[in-house]
Design an enzyme around this catalytic site. Structure first.
Site, mmCIF file in Angstrom:
data_model
loop_
_atom_site.group_PDB
_atom_site.id
_atom_site.type_symbol
_atom_site.label_atom_id
_atom_site.label_comp_id
_atom_site.label_asym_id
_atom_site.label_seq_id
_atom_site.Cartn_x
_atom_site.Cartn_y
_atom_site.Cartn_z
ATOM 1 N N CYS A 123 0.817 -1.232 0.000
ATOM 2 C CA CYS A 123 0.000 0.000 0.000
ATOM 3 C C CYS A 123 0.847 1.277 0.000
ATOM 4 C CB CYS A 123 -0.981 -0.017 1.174
ATOM 5 S SG CYS A 123 -0.195 0.021 2.815
ATOM 6 N N HIS A 175 -2.663 0.873 6.706
ATOM 7 C CA HIS A 175 -3.010 0.947 5.278
ATOM 8 C C HIS A 175 -3.161 2.411 4.838
ATOM 9 C CE1 HIS A 175 -4.334 -0.627 1.457
ATOM 10 N NE2 HIS A 175 -5.436 0.128 1.496
ATOM 11 N N ASP A 187 -5.878 2.261 -4.364
ATOM 12 C CA ASP A 187 -4.898 1.742 -3.409
ATOM 13 C C ASP A 187 -4.421 0.352 -3.825
ATOM 14 O OD1 ASP A 187 -7.411 0.569 -2.918
ATOM 15 O OD2 ASP A 187 -6.830 0.033 -0.872
#
Length: 212
Positions: A123, A175, A187
Site C-alpha cells: 500500500c 493501510h 490503493d
C-alpha cells in the site's frame, strides 16, 4: 548779364542738388526705420509663436501623462489578477490529473508485501510510487510515517489527491490509499491495485493528510 544768368543757374543747380540730397536722406531714414520696425515685429511674432507652441505642447504632454497614469495601474492590476487566478486553477487541476494518471496506470498490478513497483506494490509502496512519478514528490516508506510527516486535514476538507489512512488508531496505521473523490480511493491491497470505496466494513478510516 551773363554773370547774373550764370549765378542763377548755379543757384538753381545747388537748390536742386540740396533738394535731392534731402529727399534721399529722408528715404534712407524711412527705409532704415521700416527695416528696424519689421525686424522688431518679426521677432515679437516669432516669440509669440514659439510661446504658443510650447504651451500647446506642454498641455498635450500633461493630458497624455494624466491619461496614462489613470489607465495603466488599473489595467495592469486586472491582468495580474486574472493570470494569477487562471494559473492557480490550472495548477491544481493538472497536479491531480498527473497524479491520477500515474496511479491508475498501475491498476490490476499485484500486491506484494514490501514491494515498491514498478510491477508490484504494497500500500505505502504504491502511494510513494504514484507521487514520485505523478507529482515529483517523495513520501516516507511506511503508511505510519506517511501519516506522521504530512499535513493532516479533516474529512470535511479532504481533496482529490490527499492520502487516506486506515488502522486501529492514529498511532497504529496499517493501510494508505489516494483519495480520488466521491468517497473513493485508489490503493494497493490483497486484490492488487484497485479503486474502491473508503467506508466499507473491512477498513477503519482514521485520518487524511495533504502532501506538501
Amino acid at each position: 548779364m551773363n554773370k547774373t544768368k550764370t549765378k542763377k543757374t548755379i543757384m538753381l543747380i545747388m537748390l536742386t542738388v540740396l533738394a535731392m540730397a534731402t529727399l534721399f536722406a529722408t528715404d534712407v531714414t524711412n527705409a532704415s526705420a521700416s527695416k528696424v520696425h519689421h525686424k522688431r515685429t518679426h521677432k515679437v511674432y516669432k516669440k509669440k509663436k514659439a510661446k504658443k507652441r510650447h504651451v500647446a505642447k506642454k498641455a498635450k504632454h500633461k493630458k497624455k501623462a494624466k491619461k496614462v497614469a489613470y489607465k495603466k495601474p488599473a489595467a495592469k492590476k486586472k491582468v495580474r489578477k486574472v493570470v494569477k487566478r487562471v494559473t492557480h486553477k490550472k495548477a491544481r487541476k493538472s497536479g491531480f490529473s498527473s497524479l491520477y494518471r500515474s496511479a491508475s496506470s498501475k491498476l490490476g498490478h499485484p500486491y506484494v508485501y514490501g514491494a515498491v513497483g514498478p510491477y508490484s506494490f504494497d500500500c505505502s509502496g504504491f502511494t510513494q510510487y504514484a507521487y514520485r512519478h505523478g507529482e515529483h514528490k517523495y513520501l516516507a516508506r511506511t503508511a505510519q510515517m506517511q501519516y506522521n510527516t504530512n499535513r493532516h486535514v479533516s474529512r470535511k476538507h479532504v481533496k482529490k489527491g490527499d492520502l487516506v489512512f486506515f488502522g486501529t488508531s492514529r498511532s497504529n496505521i496499517y493501510h494508505v490509499g489516494i483519495y480520488i473523490g466521491h468517497d473513493r480511493m485508489i490503493d494497493a491491497q490483497n486484490r492488487g491495485v484497485v479503486t474502491e470505496k473508503i467506508h466499507v466494513p473491512w477498513w477503519h478510516e482514521v485520518g487524511y493528510a495533504r502532501v506538501a
